[in-house]
Design an enzyme around this catalytic site. Structure first.
Site, PDB file in Angstrom:
ATOM      1  N   HIS A 172      50.740  44.084  45.329  1.00 27.70           N
ATOM      2  CA  HIS A 172      49.265  43.326  45.375  1.00 27.70           C
ATOM      3  C   HIS A 172      49.021  42.351  44.546  1.00 27.70           C
ATOM      4  O   HIS A 172      49.690  42.532  43.065  1.00 27.70           O
ATOM      5  CB  HIS A 172      48.345  44.377  45.110  1.00 27.70           C
ATOM      6  CG  HIS A 172      46.689  44.121  45.466  1.00 27.70           C
ATOM      7  ND1 HIS A 172      46.051  43.364  44.581  1.00 27.70           N
ATOM      8  CD2 HIS A 172      46.218  44.289  46.494  1.00 27.70           C
ATOM      9  CE1 HIS A 172      44.907  43.243  45.405  1.00 27.70           C
ATOM     10  NE2 HIS A 172      44.830  43.694  46.397  1.00 27.70           N
ATOM     11  N   ASP A 192      46.479  48.173  52.550  1.00 27.41           N
ATOM     12  CA  ASP A 192      47.080  47.807  53.956  1.00 27.41           C
ATOM     13  C   ASP A 192      47.937  48.835  54.406  1.00 27.41           C
ATOM     14  O   ASP A 192      48.308  48.894  55.880  1.00 27.41           O
ATOM     15  CB  ASP A 192      47.506  46.318  53.883  1.00 27.41           C
ATOM     16  CG  ASP A 192      46.234  45.464  53.627  1.00 27.41           C
ATOM     17  OD1 ASP A 192      45.117  45.181  54.048  1.00 27.41           O
ATOM     18  OD2 ASP A 192      46.671  44.633  52.583  1.00 27.41           O
TER      19      ASP A 192
END
Length: 431
Positions: free
Chosen positions: A309, A366
Protein backbone atom coordinates in the site's frame (compact mmCIF):
# COMPACT_ATOMS: atom_id res chain seq x y z
CA UNK A 1 -1.04 21.88 15.86
CA UNK A 2 1.77 24.02 17.18
CA UNK A 3 4.95 25.58 15.87
CA UNK A 4 8.25 25.49 17.76
CA UNK A 5 11.19 24.39 15.62
CA UNK A 6 12.72 25.90 12.53
CA UNK A 7 14.14 24.11 9.52
CA UNK A 8 17.00 25.63 7.57
CA UNK A 9 17.24 25.45 3.81
CA UNK A 10 20.60 26.41 2.32
CA UNK A 11 20.53 27.25 -1.37
CA UNK A 12 22.95 29.37 -3.38
CA UNK A 13 24.83 30.22 -0.19
CA UNK A 14 21.68 31.67 1.36
CA UNK A 15 20.06 30.23 4.49
CA UNK A 16 16.29 30.29 4.65
CA UNK A 17 14.46 29.50 7.88
CA UNK A 18 11.18 27.63 7.56
CA UNK A 19 8.61 26.95 10.30
CA UNK A 20 8.13 23.34 11.44
CA UNK A 21 4.53 22.42 12.28
CA UNK A 22 3.67 19.56 14.65
CA UNK A 23 0.38 17.66 14.53
CA UNK A 24 -1.51 16.21 17.48
CA UNK A 25 0.16 12.80 17.00
CA UNK A 26 3.65 14.30 16.80
CA UNK A 27 3.94 14.29 13.01
CA UNK A 28 6.14 17.10 11.71
CA UNK A 29 5.78 19.14 8.54
CA UNK A 30 8.02 21.86 7.15
CA UNK A 31 5.86 24.83 6.21
CA UNK A 32 6.91 25.92 2.71
CA UNK A 33 3.69 27.81 1.94
CA UNK A 34 5.57 31.14 1.64
CA UNK A 35 8.69 29.72 0.00
CA UNK A 36 7.81 30.82 -3.52
CA UNK A 37 6.29 34.19 -2.67
CA UNK A 38 9.22 35.23 -0.49
CA UNK A 39 12.16 33.49 -2.19
CA UNK A 40 11.00 32.40 -5.68
CA UNK A 41 11.75 28.74 -4.93
CA UNK A 42 9.41 25.75 -5.30
CA UNK A 43 9.63 22.21 -3.91
CA UNK A 44 9.67 19.29 -6.36
CA UNK A 45 7.39 16.41 -5.29
CA UNK A 46 5.73 14.90 -8.42
CA UNK A 47 3.27 12.54 -6.70
CA UNK A 48 2.89 14.73 -3.58
CA UNK A 49 4.02 11.79 -1.45
CA UNK A 50 5.99 14.11 0.84
CA UNK A 51 3.60 17.06 0.71
CA UNK A 52 0.81 17.99 3.15
CA UNK A 53 -1.81 19.75 1.05
CA UNK A 54 -3.97 20.66 4.05
CA UNK A 55 -4.51 20.46 7.78
CA UNK A 56 -7.32 18.08 8.73
CA UNK A 57 -9.06 16.80 11.85
CA UNK A 58 -10.98 13.99 10.14
CA UNK A 59 -8.81 10.89 9.69
CA UNK A 60 -5.49 9.81 11.15
CA UNK A 61 -3.25 7.13 9.62
CA UNK A 62 0.05 5.72 10.87
CA UNK A 63 1.18 3.53 8.01
CA UNK A 64 4.18 2.08 9.84
CA UNK A 65 2.07 0.88 12.78
CA UNK A 66 -1.03 -0.03 10.78
CA UNK A 67 -3.29 2.52 12.50
CA UNK A 68 -6.46 4.08 11.07
CA UNK A 69 -8.77 6.31 13.13
CA UNK A 70 -11.90 8.28 12.28
CA UNK A 71 -12.05 11.45 14.38
CA UNK A 72 -9.74 9.73 16.87
CA UNK A 73 -11.72 6.47 17.10
CA UNK A 74 -9.76 3.34 16.05
CA UNK A 75 -11.25 1.67 12.98
CA UNK A 76 -11.47 -1.64 14.85
CA UNK A 77 -14.17 -0.19 17.13
CA UNK A 78 -16.57 0.17 14.21
CA UNK A 79 -16.55 -3.55 13.45
CA UNK A 80 -18.94 -5.11 15.94
CA UNK A 81 -21.53 -5.27 17.29
CA UNK A 82 -23.90 -4.04 14.59
CA UNK A 83 -21.74 -1.78 12.43
CA UNK A 84 -23.71 1.31 11.41
CA UNK A 85 -22.62 3.24 8.35
CA UNK A 86 -24.93 6.18 9.00
CA UNK A 87 -23.40 6.82 12.43
CA UNK A 88 -19.94 6.81 10.87
CA UNK A 89 -21.09 9.17 8.10
CA UNK A 90 -22.37 11.66 10.70
CA UNK A 91 -19.16 11.30 12.73
CA UNK A 92 -16.94 12.07 9.75
CA UNK A 93 -18.99 14.99 8.45
CA UNK A 94 -19.86 16.72 11.72
CA UNK A 95 -17.01 15.65 14.01
CA UNK A 96 -18.91 13.75 16.71
CA UNK A 97 -20.94 10.59 17.13
CA UNK A 98 -24.64 11.43 16.72
CA UNK A 99 -27.06 11.52 19.62
CA UNK A 100 -30.15 9.34 19.34
CA UNK A 101 -32.13 12.32 18.11
CA UNK A 102 -29.48 13.41 15.59
CA UNK A 103 -29.26 9.87 14.25
CA UNK A 104 -33.05 9.55 14.03
CA UNK A 105 -33.44 12.92 12.30
CA UNK A 106 -30.62 12.17 9.85
CA UNK A 107 -32.11 8.76 9.03
CA UNK A 108 -35.48 10.44 8.43
CA UNK A 109 -33.77 12.87 6.04
CA UNK A 110 -32.17 9.97 4.18
CA UNK A 111 -35.54 8.24 3.84
CA UNK A 112 -37.21 11.44 2.69
CA UNK A 113 -34.58 11.89 -0.03
CA UNK A 114 -34.14 8.32 -1.29
CA UNK A 115 -36.26 8.83 -4.43
CA UNK A 116 -34.85 10.33 -7.61
CA UNK A 117 -36.57 13.19 -9.42
CA UNK A 118 -38.53 11.60 -12.27
CA UNK A 119 -36.66 13.78 -14.75
CA UNK A 120 -33.37 12.33 -13.55
CA UNK A 121 -34.91 8.87 -13.40
CA UNK A 122 -35.92 9.04 -17.07
CA UNK A 123 -32.37 9.95 -18.09
CA UNK A 124 -31.26 6.41 -17.30
CA UNK A 125 -33.25 5.34 -20.34
CA UNK A 126 -31.09 7.53 -22.58
CA UNK A 127 -27.89 5.75 -21.56
CA UNK A 128 -26.54 2.75 -23.48
CA UNK A 129 -27.54 -0.46 -21.64
CA UNK A 130 -23.92 -1.53 -21.18
CA UNK A 131 -22.71 1.80 -19.79
CA UNK A 132 -20.09 1.35 -17.04
CA UNK A 133 -21.82 1.90 -13.69
CA UNK A 134 -19.07 4.32 -12.59
CA UNK A 135 -19.70 6.47 -15.67
CA UNK A 136 -23.40 6.57 -14.80
CA UNK A 137 -22.69 7.39 -11.16
CA UNK A 138 -20.40 10.32 -12.01
CA UNK A 139 -22.81 11.71 -14.60
CA UNK A 140 -25.87 11.42 -12.37
CA UNK A 141 -24.19 13.01 -9.34
CA UNK A 142 -23.28 15.98 -11.52
CA UNK A 143 -26.85 16.23 -12.77
CA UNK A 144 -28.21 16.48 -9.24
CA UNK A 145 -27.06 20.09 -9.44
CA UNK A 146 -29.64 20.65 -12.18
CA UNK A 147 -32.50 19.56 -9.93
CA UNK A 148 -31.43 21.03 -6.60
CA UNK A 149 -29.99 24.45 -7.41
CA UNK A 150 -30.78 25.84 -3.96
CA UNK A 151 -27.99 23.66 -2.56
CA UNK A 152 -25.26 25.01 -4.81
CA UNK A 153 -24.18 27.95 -2.56
CA UNK A 154 -24.69 26.05 0.76
CA UNK A 155 -24.63 29.22 2.78
CA UNK A 156 -25.97 27.81 6.05
CA UNK A 157 -25.74 24.66 8.18
CA UNK A 158 -29.31 23.48 7.66
CA UNK A 159 -28.94 23.57 3.89
CA UNK A 160 -25.64 21.72 4.14
CA UNK A 161 -27.13 18.91 6.26
CA UNK A 162 -29.97 18.51 3.78
CA UNK A 163 -27.56 18.51 0.82
CA UNK A 164 -25.35 15.91 2.52
CA UNK A 165 -28.40 13.75 3.24
CA UNK A 166 -29.54 14.00 -0.38
CA UNK A 167 -26.16 12.89 -1.66
CA UNK A 168 -25.72 9.99 0.77
CA UNK A 169 -29.29 8.79 0.19
CA UNK A 170 -29.50 9.25 -3.56
CA UNK A 171 -26.09 7.75 -4.29
CA UNK A 172 -27.36 4.28 -3.36
CA UNK A 173 -30.45 4.73 -5.55
CA UNK A 174 -28.30 5.87 -8.47
CA UNK A 175 -25.86 3.02 -7.83
CA UNK A 176 -28.59 0.39 -7.78
CA UNK A 177 -30.27 1.87 -10.87
CA UNK A 178 -26.96 1.86 -12.75
CA UNK A 179 -26.67 -1.88 -12.11
CA UNK A 180 -30.29 -2.51 -13.17
CA UNK A 181 -29.70 -0.49 -16.35
CA UNK A 182 -26.60 -2.54 -17.22
CA UNK A 183 -28.61 -5.77 -16.82
CA UNK A 184 -31.72 -4.59 -18.64
CA UNK A 185 -33.82 -5.07 -15.51
CA UNK A 186 -36.75 -2.91 -14.40
CA UNK A 187 -35.89 -0.30 -11.78
CA UNK A 188 -36.91 -1.08 -8.21
CA UNK A 189 -38.02 1.88 -6.13
CA UNK A 190 -36.52 2.26 -2.63
CA UNK A 191 -38.43 0.82 0.31
CA UNK A 192 -38.71 3.36 3.17
CA UNK A 193 -39.20 0.54 5.67
CA UNK A 194 -35.67 -0.77 5.09
CA UNK A 195 -32.41 0.47 6.56
CA UNK A 196 -29.68 2.01 4.42
CA UNK A 197 -27.76 -1.08 3.28
CA UNK A 198 -30.79 -3.36 3.14
CA UNK A 199 -32.56 -0.79 0.97
CA UNK A 200 -29.63 -0.65 -1.43
CA UNK A 201 -29.54 -4.45 -1.77
CA UNK A 202 -33.31 -4.49 -2.26
CA UNK A 203 -33.00 -2.01 -5.15
CA UNK A 204 -30.15 -4.10 -6.59
CA UNK A 205 -31.67 -7.56 -6.43
CA UNK A 206 -35.45 -7.48 -5.90
CA UNK A 207 -37.70 -8.11 -8.87
CA UNK A 208 -41.38 -7.16 -9.22
CA UNK A 209 -43.52 -9.26 -6.88
CA UNK A 210 -40.46 -10.99 -5.40
CA UNK A 211 -38.51 -8.98 -2.84
CA UNK A 212 -34.90 -9.85 -2.14
CA UNK A 213 -34.63 -11.06 1.45
CA UNK A 214 -31.56 -9.59 3.10
CA UNK A 215 -29.94 -11.78 5.74
CA UNK A 216 -28.50 -10.09 8.81
CA UNK A 217 -24.98 -11.32 8.01
CA UNK A 218 -25.15 -9.78 4.52
CA UNK A 219 -26.52 -6.46 5.78
CA UNK A 220 -23.81 -6.27 8.46
CA UNK A 221 -21.12 -7.13 5.91
CA UNK A 222 -22.31 -4.37 3.56
CA UNK A 223 -22.34 -1.90 6.45
CA UNK A 224 -18.78 -2.92 7.29
CA UNK A 225 -17.53 -2.58 3.71
CA UNK A 226 -18.95 0.95 3.51
CA UNK A 227 -17.53 1.93 6.90
CA UNK A 228 -14.03 0.70 6.08
CA UNK A 229 -14.04 2.74 2.87
CA UNK A 230 -15.65 5.86 4.37
CA UNK A 231 -12.48 7.96 4.52
CA UNK A 232 -8.76 7.45 4.11
CA UNK A 233 -7.07 10.81 4.45
CA UNK A 234 -5.73 12.60 1.33
CA UNK A 235 -5.93 9.81 -1.26
CA UNK A 236 -6.34 10.45 -4.99
CA UNK A 237 -10.12 10.87 -5.04
CA UNK A 238 -10.32 12.85 -1.79
CA UNK A 239 -7.58 15.19 -2.98
CA UNK A 240 -9.55 15.60 -6.21
CA UNK A 241 -12.66 16.59 -4.25
CA UNK A 242 -10.58 19.16 -2.34
CA UNK A 243 -8.96 20.54 -5.51
CA UNK A 244 -12.31 20.95 -7.26
CA UNK A 245 -13.92 22.33 -4.09
CA UNK A 246 -11.13 24.88 -3.66
CA UNK A 247 -12.47 26.61 -6.78
CA UNK A 248 -15.76 27.04 -4.83
CA UNK A 249 -17.34 24.36 -6.98
CA UNK A 250 -20.54 22.98 -5.46
CA UNK A 251 -20.71 19.79 -3.42
CA UNK A 252 -22.35 17.76 -6.21
CA UNK A 253 -19.70 18.67 -8.79
CA UNK A 254 -16.86 18.08 -6.34
CA UNK A 255 -18.09 14.61 -5.38
CA UNK A 256 -18.74 13.70 -9.04
CA UNK A 257 -15.07 14.54 -9.69
CA UNK A 258 -14.14 12.24 -6.81
CA UNK A 259 -16.05 9.41 -8.50
CA UNK A 260 -14.07 9.94 -11.70
CA UNK A 261 -10.77 9.80 -9.80
CA UNK A 262 -11.88 6.69 -7.92
CA UNK A 263 -12.66 4.93 -11.19
CA UNK A 264 -8.96 4.33 -11.90
CA UNK A 265 -7.65 0.76 -11.45
CA UNK A 266 -4.80 2.03 -9.27
CA UNK A 267 -7.34 3.47 -6.81
CA UNK A 268 -10.94 2.26 -6.51
CA UNK A 269 -10.61 -0.48 -9.10
CA UNK A 270 -7.87 -2.36 -7.27
CA UNK A 271 -10.16 -4.99 -5.72
CA UNK A 272 -11.46 -5.81 -9.20
CA UNK A 273 -7.88 -6.56 -10.23
CA UNK A 274 -7.54 -8.88 -7.21
CA UNK A 275 -10.60 -10.88 -8.27
CA UNK A 276 -9.36 -11.05 -11.87
CA UNK A 277 -6.01 -12.32 -10.59
CA UNK A 278 -7.60 -14.96 -8.35
CA UNK A 279 -9.85 -16.12 -11.20
CA UNK A 280 -6.85 -16.31 -13.53
CA UNK A 281 -4.94 -18.40 -10.98
CA UNK A 282 -7.93 -20.70 -10.48
CA UNK A 283 -8.76 -21.11 -14.18
CA UNK A 284 -5.13 -21.43 -15.20
CA UNK A 285 -4.40 -24.17 -12.71
CA UNK A 286 -1.49 -22.28 -11.11
CA UNK A 287 -0.48 -23.17 -7.60
CA UNK A 288 -0.19 -20.36 -5.03
CA UNK A 289 3.46 -21.30 -4.52
CA UNK A 290 4.10 -20.70 -8.22
CA UNK A 291 2.36 -17.31 -8.01
CA UNK A 292 4.56 -16.19 -5.13
CA UNK A 293 7.70 -17.12 -7.05
CA UNK A 294 6.41 -15.46 -10.21
CA UNK A 295 5.65 -12.26 -8.28
CA UNK A 296 9.27 -12.10 -7.11
CA UNK A 297 10.64 -12.57 -10.64
CA UNK A 298 10.95 -9.15 -12.30
CA UNK A 299 11.10 -10.79 -15.74
CA UNK A 300 7.76 -12.53 -15.19
CA UNK A 301 4.66 -10.55 -16.34
CA UNK A 302 2.57 -11.98 -13.48
CA UNK A 303 1.43 -9.35 -10.96
CA UNK A 304 0.33 -10.10 -7.42
CA UNK A 305 -2.47 -7.65 -6.62
CA UNK A 306 -3.72 -6.89 -3.13
CA UNK A 307 -0.34 -6.69 -1.40
CA UNK A 308 1.40 -3.50 -0.36
CA UNK A 309 0.00 0.00 0.00
CA UNK A 310 1.17 3.54 -0.71
CA UNK A 311 0.72 4.47 2.97
CA UNK A 312 0.80 1.25 5.00
CA UNK A 313 4.11 -0.46 5.73
CA UNK A 314 2.30 -2.90 7.96
CA UNK A 315 -0.83 -5.02 7.74
CA UNK A 316 -3.66 -2.76 6.56
CA UNK A 317 -6.03 -2.63 9.57
CA UNK A 318 -9.02 -2.69 7.23
CA UNK A 319 -7.77 -5.92 5.68
CA UNK A 320 -7.61 -7.57 9.11
CA UNK A 321 -11.23 -6.63 9.80
CA UNK A 322 -12.38 -7.79 6.37
CA UNK A 323 -10.54 -11.08 6.69
CA UNK A 324 -12.49 -11.87 9.86
CA UNK A 325 -15.73 -10.69 8.22
CA UNK A 326 -15.13 -13.01 5.25
CA UNK A 327 -14.79 -15.95 7.64
CA UNK A 328 -18.03 -15.00 9.43
CA UNK A 329 -20.03 -14.54 6.23
CA UNK A 330 -18.87 -17.77 4.63
CA UNK A 331 -19.53 -19.68 7.86
CA UNK A 332 -23.07 -18.29 8.14
CA UNK A 333 -23.85 -18.82 4.46
CA UNK A 334 -22.38 -22.34 4.68
CA UNK A 335 -20.71 -21.86 1.33
CA UNK A 336 -17.23 -22.13 -0.14
CA UNK A 337 -15.32 -20.22 -2.79
CA UNK A 338 -12.14 -21.55 -4.39
CA UNK A 339 -10.94 -17.97 -4.79
CA UNK A 340 -11.00 -17.50 -1.01
CA UNK A 341 -8.92 -20.63 -0.56
CA UNK A 342 -6.37 -19.29 -3.04
CA UNK A 343 -6.32 -15.88 -1.31
CA UNK A 344 -5.74 -17.44 2.10
CA UNK A 345 -2.89 -19.57 0.79
CA UNK A 346 -1.27 -16.59 -0.96
CA UNK A 347 -1.41 -14.60 2.27
CA UNK A 348 0.02 -17.47 4.30
CA UNK A 349 2.93 -17.89 1.91
CA UNK A 350 3.64 -14.16 1.55
CA UNK A 351 3.69 -13.53 5.31
CA UNK A 352 6.42 -16.17 5.67
CA UNK A 353 8.49 -15.09 2.68
CA UNK A 354 11.47 -12.78 3.33
CA UNK A 355 10.92 -11.02 -0.02
CA UNK A 356 7.53 -9.74 1.12
CA UNK A 357 8.54 -9.24 4.75
CA UNK A 358 11.61 -7.15 3.88
CA UNK A 359 9.59 -4.98 1.50
CA UNK A 360 6.68 -4.69 3.98
CA UNK A 361 4.21 -6.07 1.45
CA UNK A 362 1.21 -7.05 3.52
CA UNK A 363 -2.40 -7.65 2.41
CA UNK A 364 -4.34 -4.42 1.85
CA UNK A 365 -8.06 -3.65 1.98
CA UNK A 366 -8.54 -4.69 -1.65
CA UNK A 367 -7.26 -8.22 -1.04
CA UNK A 368 -10.35 -9.38 0.84
CA UNK A 369 -13.02 -6.77 -0.04
CA UNK A 370 -13.54 -8.26 -3.49
CA UNK A 371 -13.92 -11.80 -2.12
CA UNK A 372 -16.45 -10.53 0.42
CA UNK A 373 -18.47 -8.61 -2.18
CA UNK A 374 -18.40 -11.67 -4.43
CA UNK A 375 -19.85 -13.76 -1.59
CA UNK A 376 -22.67 -11.20 -1.40
CA UNK A 377 -23.28 -11.78 -5.15
CA UNK A 378 -22.19 -8.25 -6.05
CA UNK A 379 -20.89 -8.26 -9.67
CA UNK A 380 -17.35 -7.01 -10.21
CA UNK A 381 -18.44 -3.98 -12.26
CA UNK A 382 -20.22 -2.73 -9.13
CA UNK A 383 -17.23 -3.08 -6.76
CA UNK A 384 -15.95 0.44 -7.38
CA UNK A 385 -19.46 1.88 -7.23
CA UNK A 386 -19.86 0.46 -3.73
CA UNK A 387 -16.44 1.89 -2.84
CA UNK A 388 -17.78 5.30 -3.96
CA UNK A 389 -20.91 4.88 -1.85
CA UNK A 390 -18.73 4.21 1.18
CA UNK A 391 -16.29 7.03 0.44
CA UNK A 392 -18.98 9.68 -0.14
CA UNK A 393 -19.27 10.74 3.56
CA UNK A 394 -15.49 11.20 3.66
CA UNK A 395 -15.60 13.36 0.53
CA UNK A 396 -18.41 15.43 2.02
CA UNK A 397 -16.51 15.81 5.31
CA UNK A 398 -13.33 16.88 3.51
CA UNK A 399 -15.25 19.32 1.29
CA UNK A 400 -16.95 20.83 4.35
CA UNK A 401 -13.70 21.13 6.30
CA UNK A 402 -12.11 22.99 3.41
CA UNK A 403 -15.24 25.09 2.78
CA UNK A 404 -15.30 26.16 6.45
CA UNK A 405 -11.68 27.34 6.24
CA UNK A 406 -12.05 31.02 5.36
CA UNK A 407 -8.32 31.32 4.54
CA UNK A 408 -8.46 28.57 1.90
CA UNK A 409 -7.20 29.62 -1.53
CA UNK A 410 -7.74 27.85 -4.80
CA UNK A 411 -5.31 24.92 -5.05
CA UNK A 412 -2.84 25.73 -7.77
CA UNK A 413 0.43 23.71 -7.80
CA UNK A 414 3.61 24.95 -9.46
CA UNK A 415 5.71 23.11 -12.01
CA UNK A 416 9.36 22.75 -12.93
CA UNK A 417 9.52 23.69 -16.59
CA UNK A 418 11.94 21.55 -18.64
CA UNK A 419 10.80 22.41 -22.19
CA UNK A 420 12.40 24.50 -24.92
CA UNK A 421 13.85 27.90 -24.26
CA UNK A 422 12.39 30.74 -26.29
CA UNK A 423 12.07 29.82 -29.96
CA UNK A 424 10.62 31.52 -33.02
CA UNK A 425 7.51 30.68 -34.98
CA UNK A 426 8.34 29.19 -38.40
CA UNK A 427 5.85 29.82 -41.22
CA UNK A 428 4.39 26.59 -42.63
CA UNK A 429 6.00 27.06 -46.05
CA UNK A 430 9.44 27.11 -44.39
CA UNK A 431 9.04 23.99 -42.24
Amino acid sequence: MHQEEKARLIIGGKTIELPVLTGTEGDKAIDISELYDEHGITAFDPSLGSTCMCQSTITYIDGDKGILRYRGIPIEQFDRPQPNFIEVAWLLIFGNLPTRRELRDFRDLLTANEMLHEGLHRQFGDLPPKSPPMAILSAMLSQLACYYEKFLPLGDDELFIEAAARLISKVRTIAAYSYRRSKGLPFMYPDPALRYCANFLHMMFSIPYQQYIIGEEIEDAMNLVLILHADHEQNCSTSTVRVVGSAKANLFASCAAGVSALWGPLHGGANVEVIKMLESIHNGGMKPEECIEAAKDKTNPFKLFGFGHRIYRNYDPRAKILRAAVDRVFARLKTKDPLLDIARKLEELALKDSYFIDRKLYPNVDFYSGVLLRAMEIPTNMFTVIFAMGRLPGWIAQWKEQHDNLTQKIIRPRQLYTGNKITGYIPIESR
